[in-house]
Design a protein around this motif. Structure first.
Motif, PDB file in Angstrom:
ATOM      1  N   GLY A  94       0.781  -1.223   0.000  1.00 48.55           N
ATOM      2  CA  GLY A  94       0.000   0.000   0.000  1.00 48.55           C
ATOM      3  C   GLY A  94       0.816   1.278   0.000  1.00 48.55           C
ATOM      4  N   GLN A  95       2.146   1.167   0.087  1.00 50.73           N
ATOM      5  CA  GLN A  95       3.012   2.346   0.113  1.00 50.73           C
ATOM      6  C   GLN A  95       3.729   2.483  -1.235  1.00 50.73           C
ATOM      7  OE1 GLN A  95       3.190   4.349   2.878  1.00 50.73           O
ATOM      8  NE2 GLN A  95       1.666   3.010   3.836  1.00 50.73           N
ATOM      9  N   PRO A  96       4.079   3.717  -1.632  1.00 48.78           N
ATOM     10  CA  PRO A  96       4.807   3.896  -2.888  1.00 48.78           C
ATOM     11  C   PRO A  96       6.121   3.127  -2.863  1.00 48.78           C
ATOM     12  CG  PRO A  96       4.000   5.995  -2.085  1.00 48.78           C
ATOM     13  CD  PRO A  96       3.777   5.007  -0.988  1.00 48.78           C
ATOM     14  N   GLY A  97       6.382   2.428  -3.937  1.00 51.84           N
ATOM     15  CA  GLY A  97       7.610   1.659  -4.006  1.00 51.84           C
ATOM     16  C   GLY A  97       8.065   1.471  -5.430  1.00 51.84           C
ATOM     17  N   LEU A  98       9.126   0.699  -5.589  1.00 50.66           N
ATOM     18  CA  LEU A  98       9.705   0.472  -6.899  1.00 50.66           C
ATOM     19  C   LEU A  98       9.972  -1.017  -7.084  1.00 50.66           C
ATOM     20  CD1 LEU A  98      12.374   3.331  -6.869  1.00 50.66           C
ATOM     21  CD2 LEU A  98      10.162   3.372  -8.037  1.00 50.66           C
ATOM     22  N   LEU A  99       9.782  -1.460  -8.302  1.00 48.49           N
ATOM     23  CA  LEU A  99      10.116  -2.818  -8.693  1.00 48.49           C
ATOM     24  C   LEU A  99      11.298  -2.750  -9.655  1.00 48.49           C
ATOM     25  CD1 LEU A  99       9.490  -5.887  -8.902  1.00 48.49           C
ATOM     26  CD2 LEU A  99       7.983  -5.311 -10.817  1.00 48.49           C
ATOM     27  N   VAL A 100      12.410  -3.341  -9.266  1.00 54.06           N
ATOM     28  CA  VAL A 100      13.604  -3.364 -10.107  1.00 54.06           C
ATOM     29  C   VAL A 100      13.699  -4.754 -10.742  1.00 54.06           C
ATOM     30  CG1 VAL A 100      16.119  -3.140 -10.183  1.00 54.06           C
ATOM     31  CG2 VAL A 100      14.771  -1.707  -8.617  1.00 54.06           C
ATOM     32  N   THR A 101      13.838  -4.781 -12.054  1.00 52.29           N
ATOM     33  CA  THR A 101      13.906  -6.052 -12.769  1.00 52.29           C
ATOM     34  C   THR A 101      15.231  -6.195 -13.504  1.00 52.29           C
ATOM     35  OG1 THR A 101      12.829  -5.096 -14.719  1.00 52.29           O
ATOM     36  CG2 THR A 101      11.413  -6.166 -13.081  1.00 52.29           C
ATOM     37  N   SER A 102      15.610  -7.434 -13.728  1.00 53.10           N
ATOM     38  CA  SER A 102      16.794  -7.757 -14.511  1.00 53.10           C
ATOM     39  C   SER A 102      16.413  -8.883 -15.455  1.00 53.10           C
ATOM     40  CB  SER A 102      17.946  -8.206 -13.598  1.00 53.10           C
ATOM     41  OG  SER A 102      19.053  -8.643 -14.366  1.00 53.10           O
ATOM     42  N   GLU A 103      16.525  -8.608 -16.737  1.00 49.91           N
ATOM     43  CA  GLU A 103      16.143  -9.577 -17.773  1.00 49.91           C
ATOM     44  C   GLU A 103      14.716 -10.078 -17.565  1.00 49.91           C
ATOM     45  OE1 GLU A 103      19.399 -12.383 -17.317  1.00 49.91           O
ATOM     46  OE2 GLU A 103      20.432 -11.454 -19.028  1.00 49.91           O
ATOM     47  N   GLY A 104      13.848  -9.162 -17.184  1.00 45.37           N
ATOM     48  CA  GLY A 104      12.440  -9.478 -17.034  1.00 45.37           C
ATOM     49  C   GLY A 104      12.060 -10.142 -15.732  1.00 45.37           C
ATOM     50  N   ARG A 105      13.036 -10.410 -14.848  1.00 46.41           N
ATOM     51  CA  ARG A 105      12.759 -11.047 -13.563  1.00 46.41           C
ATOM     52  C   ARG A 105      12.949 -10.058 -12.425  1.00 46.41           C
ATOM     53  NH1 ARG A 105      15.877 -14.835 -16.300  1.00 46.41           N
ATOM     54  NH2 ARG A 105      17.725 -14.203 -15.129  1.00 46.41           N
ATOM     55  N   THR A 106      12.231 -10.277 -11.344  1.00 46.75           N
ATOM     56  CA  THR A 106      12.314  -9.383 -10.191  1.00 46.75           C
ATOM     57  C   THR A 106      13.685  -9.484  -9.538  1.00 46.75           C
ATOM     58  OG1 THR A 106       9.949  -9.563  -9.769  1.00 46.75           O
ATOM     59  CG2 THR A 106      11.323  -8.807  -7.959  1.00 46.75           C
ATOM     60  N   ASP A 107      14.339  -8.356  -9.379  1.00 42.69           N
ATOM     61  CA  ASP A 107      15.645  -8.285  -8.730  1.00 42.69           C
ATOM     62  C   ASP A 107      15.521  -7.719  -7.321  1.00 42.69           C
ATOM     63  OD1 ASP A 107      18.107  -6.268  -8.124  1.00 42.69           O
ATOM     64  OD2 ASP A 107      18.863  -8.058  -9.139  1.00 42.69           O
ATOM     65  N   THR A 108      14.761  -6.614  -7.197  1.00 47.46           N
ATOM     66  CA  THR A 108      14.627  -5.928  -5.908  1.00 47.46           C
ATOM     67  C   THR A 108      13.259  -5.287  -5.822  1.00 47.46           C
ATOM     68  OG1 THR A 108      17.004  -5.400  -5.880  1.00 47.46           O
ATOM     69  CG2 THR A 108      15.589  -4.127  -4.407  1.00 47.46           C
ATOM     70  N   VAL A 109      12.672  -5.317  -4.642  1.00 51.31           N
ATOM     71  CA  VAL A 109      11.466  -4.544  -4.347  1.00 51.31           C
ATOM     72  C   VAL A 109      11.835  -3.534  -3.271  1.00 51.31           C
ATOM     73  CG1 VAL A 109       9.164  -4.580  -3.319  1.00 51.31           C
ATOM     74  CG2 VAL A 109       9.803  -6.317  -5.006  1.00 51.31           C
ATOM     75  N   ALA A 110      11.588  -2.271  -3.566  1.00 49.80           N
ATOM     76  CA  ALA A 110      11.941  -1.192  -2.644  1.00 49.80           C
ATOM     77  C   ALA A 110      10.690  -0.474  -2.173  1.00 49.80           C
ATOM     78  CB  ALA A 110      12.882  -0.196  -3.329  1.00 49.80           C
ATOM     79  N   CYS A 111      10.635  -0.213  -0.879  1.00 47.89           N
ATOM     80  CA  CYS A 111       9.510   0.510  -0.299  1.00 47.89           C
ATOM     81  C   CYS A 111      10.036   1.727   0.449  1.00 47.89           C
ATOM     82  CB  CYS A 111       8.727  -0.401   0.651  1.00 47.89           C
ATOM     83  SG  CYS A 111       7.302   0.402   1.416  1.00 47.89           S
ATOM     84  N   PHE A 112       9.385   2.864   0.279  1.00 51.72           N
ATOM     85  CA  PHE A 112       9.833   4.118   0.876  1.00 51.72           C
ATOM     86  C   PHE A 112       8.784   4.641   1.849  1.00 51.72           C
ATOM     87  CE2 PHE A 112      11.678   3.585  -3.275  1.00 51.72           C
ATOM     88  CZ  PHE A 112      13.004   3.925  -3.117  1.00 51.72           C
TER      89      PHE A 112
END
Length: 278
Positions: free
Chosen positions: A230-248
């Motif tokens: 429910g909080q703003p965040g970012l999805l970082v992908t590498s070659e189409g796969r999830t690498d990192t999920v960041a929440c601020f």
């Protein structure tokens, strides 16, 4: 409700889904007439969660680096699990992790799902007075440790977007303007991928730590805005796969806390193709 109880108890999407399934199996096999189906189901999933949580204590003690919950990731305009996600931020789950299993159960049932102490006593098969004491202790502990990030959703998204732009542009000065002086960043790699083994404190340290991450050569790097619990965040992908999920977490128009989940075991349920928009 059952998923909400299990997820708050365990901080794991996969485990919560498993326990909901186990609860359904128990319900389908019940032979006696159940007078209070809701209470029966809540008792079943709570006790299953307690058993799973107790067995996880040893694993948590041996965990490499900071432990963070598995994130609930949705598209920015998703409304399906909005109510659940909004009420169970990663910051709150981290606080709940510091409670004893029984305190956690009482807090979740009372404060989140509005069960009465009498009902909780029946669920946990304990005296009502003892349950009240557990609830009071848990509530005081949460209030003492829970950081209040009450910035409006629009402000949170704006600050997050501006911070991302500064990170991508390598603008250290702008990053420092957007970070609270006492900001802390937690990175959960679980010993499986590169991650900070301790929380990173202070705006300058956090900014340089993130710039170091951004400097890594990530194959077919991609980043998109998402909601994380429910909080703003970012999805970082590498070659189409999830690498990192960041929440601020945002307070007073600045980023006050950052949670970075990188342990691949905690991201198997996060499928970029299922999230609309880039």
């Amino acid at each position: 409700m059952l998923f909400g109880i299990a997820y708050r108890m365990l901080g794991s999407v996969a485990d919560a889904e498993d326990l909901v399934q186990d609860t359904w199996i128990s319900w389908s096999q019940a032979t006696a007439q159940v007078a209070n189906p809701g209470g029966y189901l809540a008792r079943t999933v709570t006790n299953l969660s307690l058993n799973r949580l107790r067995s996880a204590v040893v694993q948590r003690e041996a965990y490499v680096g900071p432990w963070l919950p598995e994130p609930l990731v949705t598209a920015p305009d998703a409304s399906a699990d909005a109510e659940l996600a909004e009420a169970v931020s990663l910051a709150m789950l981290v606080v709940l992790e510091s409670l004893s299993p029984l305190e956690r159960a009482v807090f979740v049932l009372k404060e989140v799902f509005a069960f009465s102490y009498k009902e909780i006593a029946e669920v946990l098969e304990r005296g009502e007075a003892a349950v009240r004491q557990l609830g009071s202790r848990a509530r005081a502990h949460v209030q003492a440790r829970d950081a209040r990030y009450d910035a409006p959703a629009e402000t949170r998204r704006q600050v997050t977007d501006e911070f991302l732009a500064a990170c991508v542009g390598g603008d250290l000065n702008r990053m420092l303007e957007l970070l609270a002086p006492d900001v802390t960043a937690w990175t959960d790699g679980g010993g499986k991928v590169r991650a900070a083994l301790r929380p990173v404190h202070g705006a300058d340290n956090v900014a340089r730590f993130i710039l170091g991450i951004m400097a890594r050569r990530i194959p077919d790097f991609g980043v998109r805005a998402v909601l994380v619990n429910g909080q703003p965040g970012l999805l970082v992908t590498s070659e189409g796969r999830t690498d990192t999920v960041a929440c601020f977490e945002v307070a007073d128009d600045r980023v006050a806390a950052i949670h970075l989940v990188r342990n691949p075991d905690k991201l198997t349920h996060v499928r970029p193709a299922d999230l609309a928009g880039d």
